[in-house]
Structure formats: C-alpha cells, structure tokens
Design an enzyme around this catalytic site. Structure first.
Site, PDB file in Angstrom:
ATOM      1  N   GLY A 239       0.755  -1.249   0.000  1.00 52.66           N
ATOM      2  CA  GLY A 239       0.000   0.000   0.000  1.00 52.66           C
ATOM      3  C   GLY A 239       0.781   1.292   0.000  1.00 52.66           C
ATOM      4  O   GLY A 239       0.200   2.364  -0.190  1.00 52.66           O
ATOM      5  N   PRO A 274       4.950  -5.189  -0.573  1.00 51.06           N
ATOM      6  CA  PRO A 274       4.987  -3.997  -1.422  1.00 51.06           C
ATOM      7  C   PRO A 274       4.870  -4.356  -2.906  1.00 51.06           C
ATOM      8  O   PRO A 274       5.392  -5.383  -3.345  1.00 51.06           O
ATOM      9  CB  PRO A 274       6.376  -3.417  -1.128  1.00 51.06           C
ATOM     10  N   ARG A 312      -4.943   2.696 -16.246  1.00 52.72           N
ATOM     11  CA  ARG A 312      -5.106   3.502 -15.028  1.00 52.72           C
ATOM     12  C   ARG A 312      -5.786   4.859 -15.265  1.00 52.72           C
ATOM     13  O   ARG A 312      -6.670   5.243 -14.496  1.00 52.72           O
ATOM     14  CB  ARG A 312      -3.774   3.674 -14.292  1.00 52.72           C
ATOM     15  N   TYR A 316      -9.243   4.905 -13.200  1.00 45.82           N
ATOM     16  CA  TYR A 316      -9.234   5.661 -11.939  1.00 45.82           C
ATOM     17  C   TYR A 316      -9.089   7.159 -12.162  1.00 45.82           C
ATOM     18  O   TYR A 316      -8.874   7.900 -11.198  1.00 45.82           O
ATOM     19  CB  TYR A 316      -8.047   5.245 -11.057  1.00 45.82           C
ATOM     20  N   CYS A 342     -11.742   2.451 -29.472  1.00 48.44           N
ATOM     21  CA  CYS A 342     -13.034   3.087 -29.737  1.00 48.44           C
ATOM     22  C   CYS A 342     -13.845   3.287 -28.464  1.00 48.44           C
ATOM     23  O   CYS A 342     -14.869   2.636 -28.239  1.00 48.44           O
ATOM     24  CB  CYS A 342     -13.806   2.255 -30.743  1.00 48.44           C
ATOM     25  N   GLU A 343     -13.352   4.134 -27.599  1.00 49.89           N
ATOM     26  CA  GLU A 343     -14.030   4.500 -26.349  1.00 49.89           C
ATOM     27  C   GLU A 343     -13.627   5.941 -26.048  1.00 49.89           C
ATOM     28  O   GLU A 343     -12.433   6.276 -26.156  1.00 49.89           O
ATOM     29  CB  GLU A 343     -13.502   3.672 -25.165  1.00 49.89           C
ATOM     30  N   TYR A 371       1.055  -1.914 -12.198  1.00 52.78           N
ATOM     31  CA  TYR A 371      -0.333  -1.918 -12.668  1.00 52.78           C
ATOM     32  C   TYR A 371      -0.441  -1.328 -14.074  1.00 52.78           C
ATOM     33  O   TYR A 371      -1.421  -0.673 -14.417  1.00 52.78           O
ATOM     34  CB  TYR A 371      -1.252  -1.193 -11.666  1.00 52.78           C
TER      35      TYR A 371
HETATM   36  N1  LLP Z   1      -1.276  -6.953  -0.713  1.00 48.58           N
HETATM   37  C1  LLP Z   1      -2.579  -7.049  -1.029  1.00 48.58           C
HETATM   38  C2  LLP Z   1      -3.422  -7.977  -0.275  1.00 48.58           C
HETATM   39  C3  LLP Z   1      -3.122  -6.254  -2.049  1.00 48.58           C
HETATM   40  O1  LLP Z   1      -4.413  -6.355  -2.333  1.00 48.58           O
HETATM   41  C4  LLP Z   1      -2.285  -5.360  -2.761  1.00 48.58           C
HETATM   42  C5  LLP Z   1      -2.823  -4.530  -3.839  1.00 48.58           C
HETATM   43  C6  LLP Z   1      -0.927  -5.301  -2.405  1.00 48.58           C
HETATM   44  C7  LLP Z   1      -0.456  -6.103  -1.372  1.00 48.58           C
HETATM   45  C8  LLP Z   1       0.051  -4.392  -3.093  1.00 48.58           C
HETATM   46  O2  LLP Z   1      -0.290  -3.068  -2.914  1.00 48.58           O
HETATM   47  P1  LLP Z   1       0.721  -1.893  -3.366  1.00 48.58           P
HETATM   48  O3  LLP Z   1       1.943  -1.999  -2.498  1.00 48.58           O
HETATM   49  O4  LLP Z   1       1.025  -2.075  -4.794  1.00 48.58           O
HETATM   50  O5  LLP Z   1      -0.073  -0.687  -3.125  1.00 48.58           O
HETATM   51  N2  LLP Z   1      -4.735  -1.493  -9.832  1.00 48.58           N
HETATM   52  C9  LLP Z   1      -4.627  -0.464  -8.820  1.00 48.58           C
HETATM   53  C10 LLP Z   1      -4.025  -0.985  -7.553  1.00 48.58           C
HETATM   54  C11 LLP Z   1      -4.752  -2.166  -6.958  1.00 48.58           C
HETATM   55  C12 LLP Z   1      -4.070  -2.713  -5.761  1.00 48.58           C
HETATM   56  C13 LLP Z   1      -4.664  -4.011  -5.365  1.00 48.58           C
HETATM   57  N3  LLP Z   1      -4.033  -4.617  -4.236  1.00 48.58           N
HETATM   58  C14 LLP Z   1      -3.858   0.718  -9.383  1.00 48.58           C
HETATM   59  O6  LLP Z   1      -3.482   0.686 -10.545  1.00 48.58           O
HETATM   60  O7  LLP Z   1      -3.686   1.719  -8.706  1.00 48.58           O
END
Ligand code: LLP
Length: 415
Positions: A239, A274, A312, A316, A342-343, A371
């Site tokens: 996160g 991470p 993305r 979002y 085409c969007e 991502y």
């Molecule tokens: N652990 C779990 C259980 C998760 O669901 C996620 C991300 C992570 C770790 C890794 O999170 P990070 O460190 O990358 O923030 N597609 C979206 C992000 C979706 C994240 C889903 N879960 C984007 O492009 O922003």
C-alpha cells in the site's frame, strides 16, 4: 535519483537512448530500469531490517518473469492472489516458503495447488473459505498454515476503487468477528493458525492510516496470543504510495520505523507485501505519436498506445506525467493524449501542456511500471505490447510483442 533523464534534449533510460530501443522493438512498449528496481528494492529491504521481517513482493503490480526473478534472487518472497500468480512466481524461482496467498475467492483447485507448493500461509478472507481450505487440506492429508485477513475499518484516504480496509469492503473479516474466527479455526484438524493479516489499500500517501491500522491490529494480536494462539506472522500487506504528480508519500524507512515503534512488544515476524513502491517509478510506457489532430474546438495527440495497454487513466482517472523523448523548440500545445481504442474513455492524459511535438515523435508515460502491463488486455483485438529492461547501456527484451495469431490462440471456429 532518476534513471529516466534527458541528455542533450533526448530521453534516456540509464545510459540507453529510448529512441534507439524503439527502433529495435517498435512501439508501444513498457520500459523498465534495472538500476531503479534495485534501488527501490534496497531502500525497502534495508528499511525493513529494523524488525524481524519477510518481504513478499506483490506479484500483481508487475508480474513479468524477469522482474520477479530479479527480486526473488535478491531474497524476497511473493504475495500472490491467484493460481496463475503462484505459477508465475514458481516459474521465476520463488522460495515457496516465502509465499503468502490472499484473495476473497480462492478456488479448490487453487488451494490444492498452493498446498502442493507448500506456501508459507493462506490469508483467509472469510469463514466459508476457512472450511474450504480445511476440506482440501484434509483430502491431501496436510495441515494448511493460515492467517485471517482482518479488516480494521480504517480509511486509507486513497481512490475508492483501491481502498480495501473499510467495513463495507469485500475484503477480509470484520474486527469483531476475528476472535470467533480463530476459535473456529482451532477446532479444525487441517488448518493451523500461524498469523494475522491486514491490508487497507493501495497508493497511501500518508502514514497515519497505516499507524491507525497497526494500532488496532496490535491489540488483537496480543489478545489472540493471550488466548493461546501462536501468531508467528503479522502480515501488514502493501500500500505504500509513490509520486505520480506532486504526492509526497513517506519514505519506506519512515513507514518501517513508525511500525516498529507500535510493534515494539511483538516477538514474531512481520511480513510486508509492497508492489507499486518497487515497480511503479521503475517503468515508463513508450508510445509513438500517430497524428496531431485539431478538431476545431480541441486538440488531440493521437498515439499508438491505448487504454488496453495502460488502463489507469481510464479506470481511476489516474494522472501519469507524459514527456516527449525529444525536447523540441517551438510553441507549446494543450491537448488530450488519446489512443486508437473506440471509447471516449481511452485517454492517457487530459488537457496536458506539451512542448512542440511532431507526428512520429515518441512520448514516455511515466510511473507506469506498476499496474501497467499487468492490467493490460487485448481489447479492440490489440496485441499486448513488448516489455524491455535496461541495465546501463544495454537493453533486453523481457516480453515479446504479441502478434495477430496470439490474439486467436485457443479459439476455434465451431459453428
Ligand atoms: N497486498 C494485497 C493484499 C493487495 O491487495 C495489494 C494490492 C498489495 C499487497 C500491493 O499493494 P501496493 O503496495 O502495490 O499498493 N490497480 C490499482 C491498484 C490495486 C491494488 C490491489 N491490491 C492501481 O493501478 O492503482
């Protein structure tokens, strides 16, 4: 430090000229810097050493085998959310003793595969899932190590689509259901509770939601330990956010030190998952300008990359900085940077001020290493793009561009 820099008005990745790479691999493509990946690895890894910890890279952020291999070779494990991600991690040489498996909808086949692979633990997201794991483990004569993913009901203050720790979220189990969940697990023969897990969301740019979550979780961990549960692992998920525009996320060492303070009395191993903070700013998406279009009331820079390659912005409304591979003199323009799909939602950037750009020029869409490719699709029957990694002067293709025949793989005309 930045490995995507201009030298004499031309954009380089480390010491490789991006235009040279484009000549060889065509466009569009994802481009990663090995030096940046290693720097991000080191900074997170060193910071995590302030406590007994295991880092499990979140495969979903960027699941290219070469990137996984690089991180696993340096000692990290993996956070997976599907049988497919586990398969990739194993192919890339992960130590399965450092694999954690989250996700609300694990199938029996996936559970069986993970048990066969002897992963570290399942992060269980519901009571029915607990029973499913017990059943599969029993049929294999195994004992599954589990933790429950607990939802601390903390607002991560991020985009609602990537916030997961609020009580209305589909993820995890409520804090009030936690103790009864562990008690249910204790009654089952084929599961062994060894941990507790929590992940509240992604792209967090403030430290306080993490602290709030860890405070809540800590009390629960000590309560469970007092009740006789051996909570050896405390998985705090991923996160940690990155800078896309002007965000100022905490440095991994600030994040780790504050967690260490809160958990000073905890004697187990802390797990981190991470994703974005490792891969996000280690990659760019390179695309070529096809047409400069002026519709009369608005200008569009039409490029060969699209929402299917980098979703993305469309999904979002995410901001990614867009810069040209050659800085030219001339009048700046204000335009939407859009793809061929085409969007109307197919844009990489809206109302952007760009320097003078010409048809055939390359643009780099920054912060696209996480991502990006992993969320790409074949929508509009567009072959998925190539992926390239740079190390110093050299670059290597780590995923070949798909061809038309790849688009119909597995399909048959059966009418
Ligand atoms: N652990 C779990 C259980 C998760 O669901 C996620 C991300 C992570 C770790 C890794 O999170 P990070 O460190 O990358 O923030 N597609 C979206 C992000 C979706 C994240 C889903 N879960 C984007 O492009 O922003």
């Amino acid at each position: 430090m930045n490995d995507f820099i201009y030298k004499n008005n031309e954009l380089f990745c480390e010491n490789a000229r991006i235009a040279d790479i484009a000549l060889e691999v065509g466009t569009p493509f994802y481009l990663y810097s090995e030096a940046t990946l290693k720097r991000h690895f080191n900074s997170f890894n060193e910071s995590s050493k302030v406590m007994d910890s295991i880092v499990c890279y979140s495969v979903k952020a960027n699941s290219n085998l070469s990137i996984l291999r690089l991180l696993f070779n340096m000692g990290w494990g993996a956070d997976v959310v599907s049988g497919g991600e586990l398969f990739r991690a194993i192919k890339a040489g992960v130590d399965t003793g450092k694999v954690v498996y989250s996700g609300v909808g694990k199938t029996e086949a996936e559970i069986e595969y993970a048990l066969k692979s002897d992963i570290l633990m399942f992060n269980v997201e519901s009571i029915p899932e607990l029973y499913a794991i017990d059943k599969v483990a029993s049929s294999m004569n195994k004992k599954a190590r589990i933790s429950f993913r607990i939802n601390p009901n903390v607002d991560p203050k991020t985009h609602p689509y990537i916030s997961t720790g609020l009580k209305k979220s589909k993820f995890g189990i409520g804090i009030k259901q936690a103790v009864p969940a562990y008690e249910s697990a204790a009654k089952l023969k084929n599961v062994l509770p060894v941990g507790l897990d929590c992940h509240i969301g992604s792209q967090l740019t403030e430290i306080s939601p993490f602290n709030d979550a860890v405070e809540i979780i800590k009390d629960l961990v000590f309560r469970l330990i007092k009740d006789g549960f051996d909570i050896k692992y405390l998985d705090l998920g991923g996160g940690l956010g990155i800078t896309y525009e002007d965000e100022m996320p905490p440095h991994p060492s600030t994040y780790m030190n504050s967690i260490k303070n809160i958990l000073k009395d905890y004697r187990g191993t802390v797990i981190f998952e991470p994703g974005r903070v490792i891969a996000g700013n280690a990659g760019v998406f390179v695309t070529k300008i096809l047409y400069n279009k002026d519709s009369g009331s608005k200008k569009f820079v039409i490029v060969d990359g699209a929402m299917n390659d980098l979703i993305r912005p469309a999904l979002y409304d995410a901001y990614h900085e867009i810069i040209p591979a050659i800085k030219r003199e001339g009048t700046k323009i204000r335009a939407d940077v859009v793809g061929p799909v085409c969007e109307s939602g197919d844009f990489l950037g809206k109302d952007r001020t760009l320097p003078h750009v010409e048809e055939g020029d390359l643009l780099a869409v920054l912060s696209a290493g996480a991502y990006g490719f992993s969320m790409s699709s074949n929508y509009n029957s567009r072959p998925r793009v190539a992926e390239v990694i740079v190390s110093g002067n050299n670059f290597r293709l780590i995923r070949k561009r798909e061809e038309y025949h790849d688009l119909i793989k597995g399909e048959s005309i059966n009418v």
